[in-house]
Structures are given as C-alpha cells and as structure tokens.
Write a protein that holds these residues in place. Structure first.
Motif, PDB file in Angstrom:
ATOM      1  N   LEU A 198       0.872  -1.173   0.000  1.00  0.00           N
ATOM      2  CA  LEU A 198       0.000   0.000   0.000  1.00  0.00           C
ATOM      3  C   LEU A 198       0.909   1.222   0.000  1.00  0.00           C
ATOM      4  O   LEU A 198       1.532   1.544   1.019  1.00  0.00           O
ATOM      5  CB  LEU A 198      -0.896   0.001   1.240  1.00  0.00           C
ATOM      6  CG  LEU A 198      -2.033  -1.031   1.284  1.00  0.00           C
ATOM      7  CD1 LEU A 198      -2.524  -1.201   2.717  1.00  0.00           C
ATOM      8  CD2 LEU A 198      -3.185  -0.598   0.372  1.00  0.00           C
ATOM      9  N   ILE A 219     -11.629  -0.027  -6.093  1.00  0.00           N
ATOM     10  CA  ILE A 219     -11.579   0.625  -4.792  1.00  0.00           C
ATOM     11  C   ILE A 219     -10.851   1.951  -4.931  1.00  0.00           C
ATOM     12  O   ILE A 219      -9.701   2.003  -5.374  1.00  0.00           O
ATOM     13  CB  ILE A 219     -10.873  -0.267  -3.747  1.00  0.00           C
ATOM     14  CG1 ILE A 219     -11.647  -1.555  -3.544  1.00  0.00           C
ATOM     15  CG2 ILE A 219     -10.710   0.474  -2.424  1.00  0.00           C
ATOM     16  CD1 ILE A 219     -13.053  -1.364  -2.989  1.00  0.00           C
ATOM     17  N   ALA A 221      -8.845   5.103  -3.654  1.00  0.00           N
ATOM     18  CA  ALA A 221      -7.923   5.377  -2.555  1.00  0.00           C
ATOM     19  C   ALA A 221      -8.207   6.746  -1.965  1.00  0.00           C
ATOM     20  O   ALA A 221      -8.553   7.693  -2.686  1.00  0.00           O
ATOM     21  CB  ALA A 221      -6.487   5.322  -3.051  1.00  0.00           C
ATOM     22  N   ALA A 227      -5.123   2.054  -1.815  1.00  0.00           N
ATOM     23  CA  ALA A 227      -6.139   1.010  -1.658  1.00  0.00           C
ATOM     24  C   ALA A 227      -5.839  -0.142  -2.600  1.00  0.00           C
ATOM     25  O   ALA A 227      -5.364   0.066  -3.725  1.00  0.00           O
ATOM     26  CB  ALA A 227      -7.534   1.577  -1.927  1.00  0.00           C
ATOM     27  N   HIS A 229      -7.566  -4.121  -3.875  1.00  0.00           N
ATOM     28  CA  HIS A 229      -8.760  -4.971  -3.892  1.00  0.00           C
ATOM     29  C   HIS A 229      -8.368  -6.292  -4.535  1.00  0.00           C
ATOM     30  O   HIS A 229      -7.836  -6.332  -5.651  1.00  0.00           O
ATOM     31  CB  HIS A 229      -9.867  -4.279  -4.702  1.00  0.00           C
ATOM     32  CG  HIS A 229     -11.158  -5.019  -4.741  1.00  0.00           C
ATOM     33  ND1 HIS A 229     -12.162  -4.714  -5.631  1.00  0.00           N
ATOM     34  CD2 HIS A 229     -11.613  -6.064  -4.016  1.00  0.00           C
ATOM     35  CE1 HIS A 229     -13.185  -5.535  -5.431  1.00  0.00           C
ATOM     36  NE2 HIS A 229     -12.860  -6.361  -4.460  1.00  0.00           N
ATOM     37  N   ILE A 243     -10.150  -6.346   0.874  1.00  0.00           N
ATOM     38  CA  ILE A 243     -10.013  -4.923   0.583  1.00  0.00           C
ATOM     39  C   ILE A 243      -9.099  -4.317   1.634  1.00  0.00           C
ATOM     40  O   ILE A 243      -9.324  -4.471   2.839  1.00  0.00           O
ATOM     41  CB  ILE A 243     -11.380  -4.208   0.604  1.00  0.00           C
ATOM     42  CG1 ILE A 243     -12.293  -4.790  -0.478  1.00  0.00           C
ATOM     43  CG2 ILE A 243     -11.214  -2.706   0.417  1.00  0.00           C
ATOM     44  CD1 ILE A 243     -13.736  -4.366  -0.363  1.00  0.00           C
ATOM     45  N   VAL A 245      -7.146  -0.648   2.769  1.00  0.00           N
ATOM     46  CA  VAL A 245      -7.109   0.799   2.544  1.00  0.00           C
ATOM     47  C   VAL A 245      -6.190   1.443   3.563  1.00  0.00           C
ATOM     48  O   VAL A 245      -6.290   1.174   4.772  1.00  0.00           O
ATOM     49  CB  VAL A 245      -8.515   1.424   2.655  1.00  0.00           C
ATOM     50  CG1 VAL A 245      -8.446   2.923   2.352  1.00  0.00           C
ATOM     51  CG2 VAL A 245      -9.492   0.744   1.709  1.00  0.00           C
ATOM     52  N   LEU A 257     -12.604   4.681   7.384  1.00  0.00           N
ATOM     53  CA  LEU A 257     -12.280   3.951   6.162  1.00  0.00           C
ATOM     54  C   LEU A 257     -13.124   2.684   6.061  1.00  0.00           C
ATOM     55  O   LEU A 257     -13.613   2.330   4.979  1.00  0.00           O
ATOM     56  CB  LEU A 257     -10.795   3.589   6.152  1.00  0.00           C
ATOM     57  CG  LEU A 257      -9.796   4.741   6.265  1.00  0.00           C
ATOM     58  CD1 LEU A 257      -8.381   4.203   6.275  1.00  0.00           C
ATOM     59  CD2 LEU A 257      -9.988   5.739   5.140  1.00  0.00           C
TER      60      LEU A 257
END
Length: 347
Positions: A198, A219, A221, A227, A229, A243, A245, A257
């Motif tokens: 990430l 998804i 960010a 983010a 997925h 998922i 984030v 979030l």
C-alpha cells in the motif's frame, strides 16, 4: 449422545516415573514418504504398520493414514482398551488452520468433537481435541503442519465403562505431545506468498497474500493514501474478497475507512446483523471485528481490521461465506486474513 462432561486432557495422569517405565520414543522412517518421517512416544511392546513410501498425500488423495500403531502383546499398555494410534498425512492445496481442517475432517470420519482448543503456532492455529466416534471410541487428537502437508495424530481407545475417565486419553496425549517430524521443511505456508504494498504519499505498508488471489480494480484510494482490492475465485464463483485501505492523514480513524467499504456493501443490498471484537494486534496497534451479514440470499462473514501504520489509519476487510454455508471457504479465508494481519507492517 455426546457427553459434555468429557474434557480435553492436557497433562498426563500417570507420574513421570510411570511414563518413563511404560513408554518409549519411536522413530518411523521406513515405509513412510520422506517428508513424513517422524518420532513419536508410544507404549512399549507396540508394533507399527506403515502405508509405504509411495503413499503420499496429494490432490488426488488428500488424506491418507501413513502409520498405525497397536499393542503387539496382550500385556502391553492399552491392550485391554483396544487402544491404537494412527498418524494421518494430509495435502493442503490452500493455506488453512489445522484447527479448522480438523473441524471439517472429524465429521467425515464419524467423529463428534467434544472439546477443542486452538494452539497458536507460526504455522497457524493447530487443533488439539477430544472426540467420540459413532462406534463409541474416544479419540485424543492433534494437528501438526509443515508447508503444504498437515499431520493428524489420533490416539483412540474403546471405553470399557466411563468415557470421562482421563486415562483413556493418556496414550493419545503422549503420542500427540511428543510427535515431531524428522526433517521438517520449515515452510510456514501451504501456498506461495507474494508481498503486496500500500503505497501512500507519506507512509507505505505491506503484507503477505497467497498468489492464488488476484488484484482487481474498483476501490478508490483516499487522498494521499492507497487502496488494494483482491478476489479469490474459481470458474464458478467468487470464493473471497479482500479490501485494504491506507489513509493519508493522521486525523482520520480506521473506522471511517471501514465505514466507506461497509456502506458500499450496504448499497449492494448487504444487511449487517451483529458485530463482535474477535482479536487484538500483537505486533501493531489494531483490533479485529467480525460482522455477520446477509445479501444475495446468503449469509456472509466480514472480518475487519482497524489499526494504524506509522500514525496513519489502515483498514482491511475480508468478505467470505460463513462456516455454516461453506466451511472450507470460510476456513481458507480466515487463515488468509490471519496471515495478512500478522505480516502487516510499515515499509
């Protein structure tokens, strides 16, 4: 009917001197596939039958009994109880906790689990259990994992009177507690892993994920955050969704979030019924919450991690079928989520 008063024996009933007099350590290498060679504690005067070096757990034959120990003399310990110890080898195509594997395997053998505890190890949660079979035998069992092989040590006896007698579990307990592989691979996971990152503007984080999971779009960010997925699927259906984030500012909380993801699921028809905290972080500042939900006419479980990485919020959700709907899918996804949580760290 299962007797709820049967409890898992965790310490031997006999004294150390009595055990040393009646038991011995056995090394089993001949007649076992090389990766399955092991040592184990057994009563003296017991014999062994092995399956053969060519009997190897595989996709075609996922569970095989590789060794069977029985009293070789009518005066041996356990002979009056028709005691035996069987070691099974299993092939794991996906990452899985040994405890969850045992929950699925036991009913397939006609065993009803009476008491089970989950033992945390670097290889996942191992199952340490006592069960009763349909024919009345009492089973004391433990799972041990190495790479994509899982081993089950099953010590059983036929009660001549009271199945609650802890002595019925002692042979199985000693066999389980002294079992070890002679040449373990040291591989923690059944699948090949890949590091996922990430990449935020100020903070970055990474975690491990099996290569069987595929990255997909969809998804958004948060500003200065990131983010990811992922889904795992076969040719018929989606087997799980992950998922992750990472927030971009210190003021935002991980629940904010999380709420964005849950709101999107609600917009797709998801109804969230209950939630409970099921875990706390040991290597970071996070907690894990489990939601029970229903949509598309099916029950789902959502595992949600809330935490911080270097002061920035991080939120990770695993969406899966419940154990009642599909125990194998639930168990695999539970282990994947554990691996993600355990390996999550700043970069």
């Amino acid at each position: 009917m299962i007797d709820p008063n049967i409890k898992l024996l965790t310490n031997p009933v006999s004294s150390k001197a009595e055990i040393e007099k009646a038991f011995m350590e056995a090394r089993v290498q001949d007649g076992i596939f090389p990766a399955g060679a092991f040592r184990i504690a057994l009563p003296k005067l017991w014999g062994v039958d092995t399956a053969g070096e060519d009997i190897i757990p595989s996709v075609e034959r996922p569970v095989v009994p590789i060794a069977r120990f029985t009293p070789g003399h009518k005066g041996a310990v356990g002979s009056d109880l028709d005691a035996k110890v069987v070691v099974y080898g299993a092939y794991l195509e996906r990452v899985l906790n040994g405890a969850d594997w045992l929950r699925a395997f036991a009913p397939s053998q006609g065993w009803s689990l009476v008491d089970l505890r989950e033992l945390p190890t670097a290889y996942g949660l191992m199952g340490d259990a006592v069960a009763l079979s349909h024919d009345g035998r009492l089973h004391r069992m433990l799972t041990i994992k190495d790479g994509n092989h899982l081993f089950l040590v099953d010590g059983s006896a036929r009660p001549d009177s009271d199945p609650k007698d802890p002595m019925l579990q002692e042979i199985g307990l000693l066999a389980c507690s002294r079992f070890s592989l002679l040449s373990p691979s040291g591989r923690y996971f059944a699948e090949e892993m890949t590091k996922q990152s990430l990449q935020g503007a100020r903070v970055s984080a990474s975690f491990l994920l099996p290569v069987s999971w595929t990255a997909v779009e969809g998804i958004d960010a948060p500003r200065d955050g990131a983010a990811l997925h992922f889904i795992q699927h076969n040719h018929k259906s989606n087997l799980g969704t992950l998922i992750a984030v990472l927030g971009g500012d210190r003021e935002t909380h991980a629940t904010a979030l999380e709420a964005i993801v849950l709101d999107k699921l609600s917009a797709q028809g998801a109804m969230f019924m209950t939630s409970s905290t099921v875990g706390q972080g040991t290597q970071g500042d996070f907690e894990v919450v489990q939601f029970e939900a229903r949509w598309q006419e099916r029950a789902h479980t959502v595992l949600s991690l809330r935490g911080r990485i270097d002061g920035r919020p991080v939120s990770i959700q695993m969406i899966s079928a419940t154990s009642e709907v599909n125990i194998e899918q639930w168990a695999v996804n539970r282990r994947v989520f554990d691996i993600v949580a355990q390996t999550l760290s700043s970069v």
